[in-house]
Design an enzyme around this catalytic site. Sequence first.
Site, PDB file in Angstrom:
ATOM      1  N   ASP A 153       0.700  -1.275   0.027  1.00 40.86           N
ATOM      2  CA  ASP A 153      -0.030   0.076  -0.032  1.00 40.86           C
ATOM      3  C   ASP A 153       0.730   1.226  -0.075  1.00 40.86           C
ATOM      4  O   ASP A 153       0.423   2.281  -0.809  1.00 40.86           O
ATOM      5  CB  ASP A 153      -0.984  -0.001   1.129  1.00 40.86           C
ATOM      6  CG  ASP A 153      -1.993   0.826   1.120  1.00 40.86           C
ATOM      7  OD1 ASP A 153      -2.269   1.276  -0.022  1.00 40.86           O
ATOM      8  OD2 ASP A 153      -2.373   1.417   2.207  1.00 40.86           O
ATOM      9  N   CYS A 208     -17.089  -7.487 -16.252  1.00 37.46           N
ATOM     10  CA  CYS A 208     -17.942  -6.353 -15.811  1.00 37.46           C
ATOM     11  C   CYS A 208     -19.259  -6.598 -16.577  1.00 37.46           C
ATOM     12  O   CYS A 208     -20.342  -6.232 -16.385  1.00 37.46           O
ATOM     13  CB  CYS A 208     -17.482  -5.197 -15.443  1.00 37.46           C
ATOM     14  SG  CYS A 208     -16.414  -5.143 -14.165  1.00 37.46           S
ATOM     15  N   CYS A 214     -22.041  -0.338  -9.673  1.00 42.40           N
ATOM     16  CA  CYS A 214     -21.153   0.415  -8.963  1.00 42.40           C
ATOM     17  C   CYS A 214     -21.041   1.910  -9.292  1.00 42.40           C
ATOM     18  O   CYS A 214     -21.105   2.930  -8.382  1.00 42.40           O
ATOM     19  CB  CYS A 214     -19.739  -0.090  -8.978  1.00 42.40           C
ATOM     20  SG  CYS A 214     -18.973  -0.280 -10.643  1.00 42.40           S
TER      21      CYS A 214
END
Length: 380
Positions: A153, A208, A214
């Site tokens: 991260d 998708c 979303c």
Amino acid sequence: MATVPANIPANTRTPPLLPERLEERLRVEARRLGFSLCGIAPATEADTYAFYQHWLAQGYAGEMQYLHTRAEARRHPRSILQDVRSVVMLAMDYGPRPLHRSLPPSEVGSFPGRVAFYAAAPDYHPFLWQRLNLLADWLRQQVPGCQAVGVCDTAPLLERDFARRAGLGWIGKNTLLIHPRRGSFLFLAALLTDLSLQPDAPFSSQHCGTCTACLQACPTQAFPAPYVLDARRCISYLTIEHRSAIPATLAESIGDWLFGCDICQQVCPWNRKPQTSESPFVHYPEWEWLDPVTILRMDEATFRQRFRSTALWRAKRRGLRRNAAIVLGNRGDTSVLPVLQQAAQDADPLVRDAALWAISRIHQRYSISAPASSNNTTTY
């Protein structure tokens, strides 16, 4: 030498019948350490680096200037390990699936604020770093003299590029990595090494389809186009990374999100029935909700004691108190006016103006004359 975490069962520390190939033994060790997925990608230039540069040029990073400062470093993983040849990509489930959030416990008060699922737990960074260090130690034991660096991260690596390249999934329209069996509630981590490991086949398909759940569900319309996130409008960004006042139209759309947001993941069909394994990452359902009144009244010492070892520390006390005022304003109940009026006298203008905005919002709902803001430049 890193120590074995206590919650790794002793009877799994030496798996029987280890495979001969180093790559397969590496996967076994990664699974033993709690990683749900493991794949290997060649260490070349990131696939979407040009798109990343364009994204920055559009201003979509908002106040995250560190993304501009370290942009060039994200071009190639050699910025982290000069002699890198392979990137081992790893993923770990958050824990139990958050498709149906637990009800707020009674002790959080009448107007609870929501916390993103990953943050209802201890800070995931040291948790993953510990396991990455163990995996790096293991690899160096297998191949003495090799280099191995674990990152999670905070390093300048376009993780999703390498995760897709390592076969861990595709990038969804909400810009998150999606695995066909495990969904998107995943932490990503990477182990960089100078070994030339056999790479996995990249995930080359998109699943998708025509779904836009979303994109349509986002309250702040943070997606100007599929696969593009304008962080300046994202609730997660606004409640965590954004350090200044939040525009009034966006503050209204934040609703009761106190820290982060899960909406674009919760509505994703690929998160409905994922195949999950037992995750070693500890999740606390009672942390999914926090009392904004308590947060707004919290002093620095209490904030440090309560949140120092959690992801919420990232927002800092002033940011979390700003968010708490916004949640109370959106809740819109006159019973919280006394605590907001006290916050409106706060020495910190960020908290003060958020409280004044919340008071004004409640007054407007009940047609009460509202006080003027103390700062004519505020965006509330």
